[in-house]
Structures are given as C-alpha cells and as structure tokens.
Design a protein around this motif. Structure first.
Motif, PDB file in Angstrom:
ATOM      1  N   ILE A  13      53.081 -17.163 -17.985  1.00 46.42           N
ATOM      2  CA  ILE A  13      52.748 -18.433 -18.858  1.00 46.42           C
ATOM      3  C   ILE A  13      52.459 -19.506 -18.448  1.00 46.42           C
ATOM      4  O   ILE A  13      53.442 -20.389 -17.483  1.00 46.42           O
ATOM      5  CB  ILE A  13      54.886 -18.698 -19.615  1.00 46.42           C
ATOM      6  N   ASN A  15      52.355 -23.741 -18.345  1.00 47.27           N
ATOM      7  CA  ASN A  15      52.729 -24.126 -19.848  1.00 47.27           C
ATOM      8  C   ASN A  15      53.400 -23.897 -21.186  1.00 47.27           C
ATOM      9  O   ASN A  15      52.903 -23.918 -21.860  1.00 47.27           O
ATOM     10  CB  ASN A  15      51.774 -25.385 -20.595  1.00 47.27           C
TER      11      ASN A  15
ATOM     12  N   THR C  76      62.313 -24.146 -16.220  1.00 45.62           N
ATOM     13  CA  THR C  76      60.643 -25.495 -16.334  1.00 45.62           C
ATOM     14  C   THR C  76      60.132 -26.004 -17.304  1.00 45.62           C
ATOM     15  O   THR C  76      59.791 -27.073 -17.601  1.00 45.62           O
ATOM     16  CB  THR C  76      59.575 -23.744 -15.762  1.00 45.62           C
ATOM     17  N   TYR C  96      50.958 -29.200 -15.201  1.00 44.56           N
ATOM     18  CA  TYR C  96      51.080 -27.868 -15.243  1.00 44.56           C
ATOM     19  C   TYR C  96      52.133 -27.613 -14.809  1.00 44.56           C
ATOM     20  O   TYR C  96      52.381 -27.645 -14.111  1.00 44.56           O
ATOM     21  CB  TYR C  96      49.847 -27.082 -14.309  1.00 44.56           C
ATOM     22  N   THR C  97      52.815 -26.318 -15.381  1.00 47.31           N
ATOM     23  CA  THR C  97      54.161 -25.753 -14.702  1.00 47.31           C
ATOM     24  C   THR C  97      53.934 -24.409 -15.558  1.00 47.31           C
ATOM     25  O   THR C  97      53.124 -24.290 -15.993  1.00 47.31           O
ATOM     26  CB  THR C  97      55.042 -26.551 -15.379  1.00 47.31           C
ATOM     27  N   PHE C  98      54.105 -23.657 -14.689  1.00 45.32           N
ATOM     28  CA  PHE C  98      54.280 -22.373 -14.233  1.00 45.32           C
ATOM     29  C   PHE C  98      56.223 -21.383 -14.561  1.00 45.32           C
ATOM     30  O   PHE C  98      56.690 -21.976 -13.170  1.00 45.32           O
ATOM     31  CB  PHE C  98      53.602 -22.065 -13.534  1.00 45.32           C
ATOM     32  N   ALA C  99      55.333 -20.347 -14.990  1.00 44.63           N
ATOM     33  CA  ALA C  99      57.181 -19.862 -15.156  1.00 44.63           C
ATOM     34  C   ALA C  99      56.442 -17.936 -15.430  1.00 44.63           C
ATOM     35  O   ALA C  99      55.646 -17.665 -15.744  1.00 44.63           O
ATOM     36  CB  ALA C  99      58.016 -20.305 -16.829  1.00 44.63           C
ATOM     37  N   THR C 100      57.581 -17.331 -14.748  1.00 41.58           N
ATOM     38  CA  THR C 100      56.658 -16.094 -14.653  1.00 41.58           C
ATOM     39  C   THR C 100      57.899 -15.413 -15.539  1.00 41.58           C
ATOM     40  O   THR C 100      57.515 -13.890 -15.930  1.00 41.58           O
ATOM     41  CB  THR C 100      57.578 -15.422 -13.879  1.00 41.58           C
TER      42      THR C 100
END
Lengths: 461, 116, 525
Positions: A13, A15, C76, C96-100
């Motif tokens: 993911i 954002n 996040t 921008y921020t990122f999560a798995t």
C-alpha cells in the motif's frame, strides 16, 4: 463501455485510504455516553487515533490505552487490562461502559480479553465496585484483518450484542447511521421528526460538535445510552444506513430478536433519500409528509441549476468508505456526471457481490473502474498515466493527489482536517444532497477561476 | 548567612543552570568530563593562562570556556577585580557546586546507565 | 512537600513521585520527578508509542527516502500528515507513506516475502528514489520477521539501492522516547561511515536533533551558511539519507533536541571523537550565544557577531513590542520533551511571561533537571507523563492565560477557557531563529488577547451584554494597562514579516560558503 471491478495489481500500500480496525471501534466507543474505550495495545494505537479525531472534529475525545510495553509482549498483557479498568473506574466516577478493544499485538500474543472480562466481572467489580453499574465489552479488532470500516461494523455489533435484551416492544425503530458526522445525525433526526418517528439513533453523535460555554465544561461526547442499546431488541425494526458499518448489528438483531432489518442504502442523493423515506414509512406506517416533499423540491431546484450546465459529463474519481463511495457514485450519475473511478481501500471480498456494484456493472454506459484493496497511489498513478478527471471526492489524506495534479477536490468522508467545519454539514438527506452538489460546484468554480477555464461562464448570465 | 564567596559562587552557578546545557550530558562520566574540561579552561581563560585546545574535545571545551568567561566578566563585574588566586578558588568552588548539582547530588537515575 | 499528588490521582499514589512543586531555595538535588517509566494503564496519558518515536519523529523527516512500515496499514496511516516537518524537495516524505499491509495469513505464515515484494514495488513506483527505510511494527516484531536479511537480499539484487532497517515496535519502551533511542543507535551502527561526503568547507557540522518543523531547520541553516559553514547532514529534518551516512566527517555536532538525538551525538563523540555542542535555536540571547560559540570553535566569530547584530537590529524592536504586552502572563509550558528546557527560562526573560508549570510527555529525568533549573517561577509544577485529569486539575488551580501543548490537549483546554499554542507543530511558525521567535511571541499575543476568546466567558442569559463596543481589537485589550509612553513608542513595533518567511531562503546565495567551495575545489585540483 463497461464497469470493471478488480483488485489493485501492485503489492503493498502506498498512501492508504483507510486506517485499521481499532480506529473504527474507537469511533463507535466515543458515541456512547459514560463510556471510555480501553485500547489494548501499544500507546500509539490509541494516541494517534485520538489525534485524528481531534484533527477532524477540532475536539478531544476520551479514549484510554492499556499501554502495552516490552514485558507484556513477552508475558502477556492482561494484567494491563485489569489495572487499566481499575484506574479508569477509580478516576472517572460516572464511567459505566468500558469496551476493551484489541489490536494486532494483543491478538498475536493471544491475550484472552473475553476471559479477563469474566475475571474482572467476578473479581474486581464485585469486590471493589459492588453496586456500581459497570459494563465491560470485548471488541476484537485485530489490525491485520479488514480496515477501520470492518472495525466499526464489529464494534457496533459487539455493543448491541452486549446490551440488547428482549422486553416489551418499545414502538421505536433502530437507526444505525454508520460512520457519519454530527451534521448527518442532525439531518437524520430532522427527517425522523418530520415523519413523527421515534427512533434510537446509533450513534447519537450530534454533540461531537460541542460548544464553548461560559461556565460549564462542554467537552464533546456521544449520547447513546445503555438503555438505548438495551432497547434495540424491542424495536419495530432496524434500518442500518450503511451495509458495511452497522449491517452486522442489524442482522444480529433480526436473527436473535426477530427485529426486521433493512440494510442500506445510505441516503445520499435524491433517489437514495427517497428510498430511505419509503423504508421508514413502510416500517412505521407513517406517511411521508408534505414538508419533506417541499425540501425535496428545494433540493431538486438547486440541482437543476447545476446539472446540465456544469456537471454534465464531468469525470469524477471517488475514494473512501464503501457505502459512501457507492452512494456518491450513484448520485453523481443522477447529476449527469461520470464517476469513472471508484477506490475502495480494503480487501473485503463481499464488495464484489454487493448488488449496488453489480447494478453499476450491468447498467453504466461509460467506462468505469472499481478498484478493490486500492490505495491513493492508484489514483495518482492513473492520473499520471493519462486519466482525465474534473473532480475528486474523498477525505483529506488524498489532498496531495488533487493539489499536485491541479484537480478540484471536494472533501467528503473521514478524516477531513484541511477544511473548516465540514463535520457540521450533512451529506445525507435532501439537505445533504444540496450541500454535496453545491460544494462540488463551488470547488469546480474556484478551479475554473484559477485556471481561467471559461471562468466567464460564472460571471455573465 | 552565606559568606561573600558563597554568594558569588551562587551567582555563577545560577548563570550556568539558567543559560547553559553542557553540564547536563546524560551520563555521569560525561558530566565529569564536561564540568572538568570546561570549568578548568574557564579558569585558565579568566587567569590569562595557556589553554589546551589541540584535540577536538579540547577545542570544544575551550570554545565553551571562552564564551562563559566573557559572559562572567560582563555579567558579574566584580570578577574583573579579583586576583588570579581568588579566581582559582572561586572556580574551584563553582566546580564543586556544579559537580554536586549534576553528579554527586543528582537524583537522575539514568546517570549510572553504562550504555547511551 | 516538594512532591505533589494531584487530587485526581490520589487513587494512584505512585503518581506523586512524578510531580514536583518547585519550592523556594530548593534545588534539583532535593526533588526530581521520576521519568521514562512504564505508563500506568488507563490514565489517559498523552504518550505515543516507540514506533512513532522512531518512524514519525526521527525517520520520516528525512526527505529523499521511501519510508515503509512493515505491518498493517494503521501505524502508517495514523501518523501520516499529522506533523509539519516540511522539506525543500516539495515534501516527498509527507506526501508518500508506505505500508506492507500485513494480513492474517502473513501473521500465520510470516511476512518476509510480502516485505520483499513491497520493497521492489515501491522502488518501481518511484524509480528516482534509491533509498528506503523499513520500520518494524508491533505485529511484525511479534511474528519475528527478519527485516535485515530481506533488506540485504534486496540490496544484493539491486546494488544501486540502500536500505535502513529500524526495529522499534510500538511496545518496546515506555513512550516514543524508546523509538528515538532505537533509531539513533541503529543509524550510527549501520549507516554512519558508509558514505563519504564531499567536503567543501573548512567548517563542517552535523546539525542534530532538528526536524524542520515549519522550516526551523532552513532558518538555522541560513545562519550557518552565512557563516561559511558546511552542514554535512541534518539529523533529520529536511535531511538527506546519504548525507546522514557521512556524519562521521563533521568537525562538530551541533545538537538541538538532546532528548531525541543526544544518543547519536554521544556515539559519534565516542566512536569518531566529534565534540557535541548543545545549542538553543530559540530565543535571541540563547541563539546569539549559540552562534557565537560555534563561531569561536571555528575561529570565525566575527561572522556570527555580524548575523547577531543584523538580526537583532531587525527583529528586537518587534519582540519588545510583544514583551511589553505579555509581561506577567501565566503560561503552562507543556510540550513533549526538549522545549520544556529550550523555552522555560528564555520566554520569561525575553517575553516576560511566568512559567507556572512545565511538563514532559516523554522526557527523562535529565530533561526535568534542565527544565526545572531553567524555570524561574517559584511554585511551578513540574509534571512527568501527565494525563488528562491532572492537566485539567492543574489548569483549574494554576489559572494559566495560555498553554503550550499539542493539538488534542489544546482542544480540551479551550473548553475551560484556556487558549493553546501548538508546541509541537507550532501555530504559525517557524519559531526558531530571530524572526521565528517574534512569530512565537506574536502567536502567544494573538491567543491571549483574542476578542472572541473574551466573548466565550459571557453568559447572555445572566450577564450584562455590553453596548459599549461593537468590536474589540487586540490592542484595546492589551494596551489598557500600559503607560502612554509604551503605547506611543516608536522604537518598538508589531511583527512586520511575511506569512511565509521560509521559502525565500531557498533562493539565497552565500558568499562565505562559495568562497569555501572555491577553496576546496582548488585544493582538490
């Protein structure tokens, strides 16, 4: 010319559109009177959710953390729940309801929150607080399942399950609003009043918009009471406006107490509001009054001023909570617009079979993509690759997509932290339809002026 | 009643505690080095004695000391009338007090932590 | 009694040792609040978690990096767009921020592969970015994912990229401070010394513990550059990943927020012999002192002096205008950590306000030593790990005119008629630098003398509704008790700067710095 429903292809993911389940449970908790949720997890799971609520409402809401630390991760953290409950009860004498909300960490370490609640009921509450009305409600919301949307749904059901009790019929209906704003609740109550219907509103959050008063402290709080929740078993019927935010609770009441359930649609737009009034009327036998027909007329008059002159064929992307997104899309189509992209931000498998989505697939006569498990980068990436949009609708976390690509955006949903007072205005009902359409128009008008894009259309009639 | 010297030391201590940050490193051994390194050089600067500043640490202590000495001379004019011997006693007592406040008398339980 | 137990906390008596009332002639050796201990559950403490201390406070302000949280989306999402750490590259790190996006199956079967796919997908989405940080979260720490080995695998396959791993799950300490510690140590262990910076000046520093809140870093950077100083790195606001790998080459560490970043300065001193100079970027005198000391260290003090002279001449008359109007106002200085000692003394000296209470959400005892020493008001309450009921009780008894705290506590203060200034992200900052300090004074003045604020105390059902004024200006309120001489003074004036006082700095040229760059170019040839 087709509507395609598919999953986002990229891994991970970028954002996110949603936050995780415990946030939804916390949103429900603050809607209940004399209730402080105890979030069983790291402090951030509670502290940052409180911050987002405060960014959105410009208010502070009471929520507590079990403050899970290193030792709890090794030995389990149930003693933190026991102590947390005790500390809350000692320091908040009016407190009656404490939902214990689990998170990813405490679900993974396997803390048995149902067990600890039994122990507390049999032990601490009996010994230290005899005679005091206290209800501990377990809410299982591991963050690695679903999203804030399913967290909300689970929490509503957990509360209803904990309190609903069969008694004499109360002649009311249950109205489960879903994840809405104070302005929506005010509008819904207005409709109920016009129709002379007595309802239990879950959740009664009008006072989230709290005043600044000279003497008394007017901290914002929910007003749904234990009696309200208990009485849900004795209603004429339940209307859950949002399938994914309260639908479970409506089903539970139907299955367990034979309270007939009507689930959806969210009364956003004219047709959906018409339908809502019809369901209200069917359930209660009360006729739809002239006053609402008049309001509807005012709304249609306002929409007519906008549709074919400004809205027709405008391309729209919408992201956010599924019930909101789908209803907004339906409304946009009525306004002659083309919602070409809908982004639903979690992996809920049942979206695909949602009749509203199947209807879009069967009937829309333009190209439309519905992306599941979507993120906001999906929107940005498609714009970069050539998608042309005239309007974006969604919450504030998507603001940069609009700003960087110079596309007008109407803030709708949760959270909205970069516009003043949006929580105060309705999205539902005829008044909500007016607000939505006029604000859509106004953001597009601003954009026409900044871009000198036929801005003279606005000035010379 | 505090004697004159104590009054003067108090003024110097107070200046450091209100305006400086170097006395509050996080560990006891660092506080010892900082107090010693800076206050010794402050004394040397005030007494016009040669100051060791060839190492990076020495140079840093010297910069703090030059500045502290200058402020002492402008804020507390009486210091300019003191003899070198008096200044040495004064700074010795100052260091004792600062050491007490920041090290030996400190209630900070992290000072003895062996790691940063 | 120097220790203080709030009435609302009588049932949790262990809180007593966390609160000290500053007594007459009492010293920090007589009483010091406990600090950095586990939080009491259910208190409605204001603390965050270890993850947010590592990722949100220190990691994310790095501007040219993909910041990825390995876990479910919430960590996040919840920290994203909640703090004003801007940058001069169009805020990539905020946008921008990122999560798995760890799901139940990953919890059961492990999420190593998911992480790897995510890293590769993220680099593909942003081909111009070659640096990435991964932050462990509670969930992935508990399932035991091996972040380092995945990072190494990717770096072996993609030699042009560099990845930093931070193992600081939310539960791994009493507060965000644990995360500050973990990321400091991880960075110095794993990244410092892996990149050689280009040296372009005789005067080189790392600017440490500075997060560019509303442009603080850029304001201070301007002063350093005007002195000809090369900032090898900023840890971490507006900072670059590769610059921070070159921290070992600086001649001096200039440390601002010791609470969040003294660990790395201590390690750099121990490992590379780089001295640590603690400075204050807030307040005219502390900032002037700081610039001069840096000048002395490098033998260029006259350059510092020129800046102090110019800036003081420009801004002091405006600071003094506010000081006249803020004298004696009671403030609760309730920040997170370092500002309690950065501000405690200097706001009294330079703005004339009385600090009636200091608190720290995540500070240690060392911060209280500094804060209590610097606080001038007798009877001031020093509170460690405050909670909501204690804060309300403190406001009831202390009757502050304004509090400096976070956004959310500011909201409940508002309800009892106390205005707040955002101590973390600022109202209309930056607050560092000479002009910034005037902006802070301006914001305090605007909060205290808000005409709307006054209206909220009127009960229209009972009180006399005045017909005297159809409007009230701030000056009608603030100047009423001032002498005519001060009111009419032409030597002091209100703030005259612009709404945005930072962006123009990005266009400036720096003669001393260019001279140094030229000199080092010739040396290299």
């Amino acid at each position: 010319m087709a509507c395609v429903v598919k999953e986002k292809e990229r891994a991970g993911i970028i954002n996110p559109i949603f936050t995780c389940q415990p946030a939804g449970a916390q949103y429900v908790s603050i809607g209940i009177k004399d209730c402080i949720g105890l979030v069983h997890g790291g402090q951030g799971c509670c502290m940052f959710v409180r911050l987002i609520f405060s960014q959105h409402f410009k208010e502070s809401f009471e929520l507590a953390s079990s403050s899970l630390h290193e030792d709890a991760a090794v030995f389990g953290g149930l003693n933190r729940v026991e102590q947390g409950v005790d500390v809350l009860l000692m320091r908040y004498p009016n407190l009656k309801v404490i939902p214990v909300i689990s998170t990813c960490s405490t679900e993974i370490i396997g803390d048995d929150i149902d067990g600890v609640i039994t122990n507390l009921n049999d032990g601490l509450l009996k010994e230290k607080y005899p005679g005091r009305e206290v209800h501990l409600v377990p809410i299982h919301t591991p963050s690695f399942v679903g999203s804030m949307v399913s967290g909300y749904d689970i929490a509503v059901e957990s509360f209803v399950r904990a309190f609903a009790k069969k008694d004499k019929p109360n002649g009311k209906i249950n109205l489960i609003t879903g994840w809405v704003n104070p302005g929506d609740v005010r509008e819904l109550k207005h409709i109920l009043k016009e129709m002379d219907i007595d309802a239990t509103v879950l959740f009664e959050i009008e006072k989230f918009d709290a005043p600044l008063m000279p003497k008394e402290q007017a901290q914002p709080h929910g007003e749904t009471t234990i009696d309200d929740l208990t009485g849900t078993a004795n209603a004429i019927g339940t209307i859950a406006l949002n399938k994914y935010e309260g639908g479970k609770a409506a089903e539970y009441l139907e299955d367990t107490f034979d309270v007939p359930a009507v689930i959806g649609p969210s009364p956003i737009g004219i047709r959906n509001t018409d339908l809502f009034l019809k369901k209200l009327s069917q359930m209660t036998g009360k006729p739809i009054p002239k006053s609402l027909a008049y309001e509807r007329g005012v709304a249609l008059d306002a929409l007519t001023d906008l549709t074919h002159m400004f809205f027709a064929d405008k391309k729209v992307a919408i992201f956010g909570n599924p019930d909101l997104v789908i209803s907004l899309a339906e409304f946009c189509i009525d306004l002659e617009m083309k919602p070409v992209l809908l982004l639903l931000g979690d992996d809920n498998r049942s979206y695909k079979n949602d009749p509203r989505i199947t209807q879009l697939q069967e009937k829309v006569d333009f190209d439309m993509d519905i992306i599941l498990n979507a993120d906001l980068f999906e929107l940005e990436d498609r714009i970069k690759k050539g998608l042309k949009l005239d309007l974006i609708m969604g919450h504030s976390k998507g603001r940069f997509v609009a700003m960087d690509n110079k596309i007008p955006m109407l803030r709708v949903g949760f959270p909205v932290f970069d516009r003043a007072g949006y929580y105060r205005h309705p999205r539902v009902g005829y008044n909500g339809a007016v607000w939505l359409a006029e604000e859509m128009a106004n953001v597009m008008f601003n954009d026409m002026e900044y871009k000198r894009n036929k801005e003279w259309l606005l000035a010379m009639w | 009643m505090k004697d004159d010297m104590e009054e003067k030391v108090d003024q110097l201590v107070n200046y450091i505690m209100k305006n400086c940050l170097w006395q509050f490193n996080s560990r006891a051994w660092d506080r010892e080095n900082q107090n010693e390194g800076i206050l010794k050089r402050t004394m040397q600067v005030l007494c016009d004695e040669p100051v060791e500043k060839d190492t990076p640490a020495g140079k840093y202590y010297w910069a703090e000391a030059v500045y502290l000495a200058r402020l002492y001379k402008s804020e507390f004019k009486w210091i300019n009338d003191m003899s070198k011997e008096e200044i040495k006693v004064l700074i010795k007592k100052l260091k004792e007090k600062i050491d007490y406040l920041t090290i030996s008398g400190s209630l900070n339980e992290e000072l003895k932590n062996p790691l940063y | 009694m120097p220790y203080h137990l709030f009435k609302v906390s009588e049932c949790i008596p262990e809180r007593e040792k966390h609160v000290v009332e500053k007594g007459k002639d009492e010293e920090i050796t007589d009483a010091l609040p406990l600090g950095y201990l586990n939080t009491i559950p259910g208190t409605l403490s204001e603390r965050g978690c270890v993850y947010c201390g590592a990722k949100h406070v220190i990691g994310t302000p790095m501007k040219d990096v993909i910041h990825m949280s390995h876990g479910p989306i919430g960590c996040t999402y919840d920290t994203w767009q909640t703090k004003r750490y801007i940058s001069d590259n169009d805020n990539f790190q905020i946008k921008y921020t990122f999560a798995t996006d760890v799901k139940e199956s990953n919890v059961i079967f492990g999420a190593n592969e998911l992480l790897k796919d995510n890293i590769i997908a993220a680099f593909k989405a942003f081909p111009e970015i070659k640096r990435l940080t991964i932050y462990q979260t509670c969930g992935t720490a508990l399932i035991g994912d091996d972040l380092e080995s995945i990072a190494k695998e990717v770096m072996d396959e993609m030699p042009e990229v560099d990845i930093f791993v931070c193992n600081a799950p939310g539960f791994a300490g009493p507060s965000q401070s644990g995360g500050h510690h973990k990321i400091n140590i991880a960075w110095v262990e794993n990244k410092v010394g892996t990149h050689e910076p280009k040296i372009t000046s005789d005067y080189t520093i790392n600017y440490v513990g500075e997060y560019n809140i509303q442009g603080d870093q850029e304001v201070m950077q301007d002063y350093f550059k005007r002195m000809g100083i090369q900032i090898i790195s900023t840890f971490t606001g507006n900072g670059s990943y590769d610059d921070l790998r070159g921290m070992h080459r600086a001649k001096l560490n200039v440390l601002e927020c010791a609470r969040s970043a003294e660990y790395i300065c201590n390690e750099l001193r121990k490992r590379y012999g780089i001295p640590r100079m603690d400075i204050d970027g807030f307040g005219f005198k502390p900032l002037s002192d700081s610039l001069r000391k840096i000048g002395i260290f490098f033998g260029i003090e006259e350059r510092a002096e020129a800046i102090v002279k110019e800036e003081t001449a420009r801004w002091k008359p405006e600071l003094d205008w506010y000081k006249e109007r803020l004298k004696g106002k009671r403030v609760c200085l309730w920040p997170g950590g370092s500002k309690l000692w950065h501000w405690a003394h200097v706001i009294h000296e330079e703005m004339g306000v009385e600090v009636v209470s200091v608190y720290t959400k995540f500070g240690h005892q060392g911060d209280m030593e500094k804060g209590i020493s610097r606080c001038d008001c007798e009877g001031a309450l020093a509170i460690d790990d405050p909670n909501e009921l204690e804060s309300l009780e403190a406001m009831e008894t202390l009757k502050p005119d304004v509090i400096f705290t976070g956004k959310r506590p500011g909201e409940y203060a508002k309800k009892i008629g106390v205005p707040y200034i955002n101590a973390h992200a600022y109202h209309n900052g930056p607050y560092k630098g000479f002009e910034g300090w005037v902006r802070f004074a301006r914001d305090i003045y605007n909060a205290i003398y808000s005409p709307v604020h006054e209206l909220s105390f009127v009960d229209i059902t009972k009180d006399e509704i005045t017909e005297e004024n159809s409007f009230v200006t701030r000056r009608m309120k603030s100047d009423i008790n001032l002498s005519k001489e001060i009111v009419d003074s032409t030597s002091i004036r209100e703030y005259t700067g612009n709404f945005d006082c930072v962006s123009h700095l990005r266009e400036k040229s720096y003669p001393y710095l260019e001279e140094q760059i030229e000199k080092h170019k010739q040396m290299a040839e």
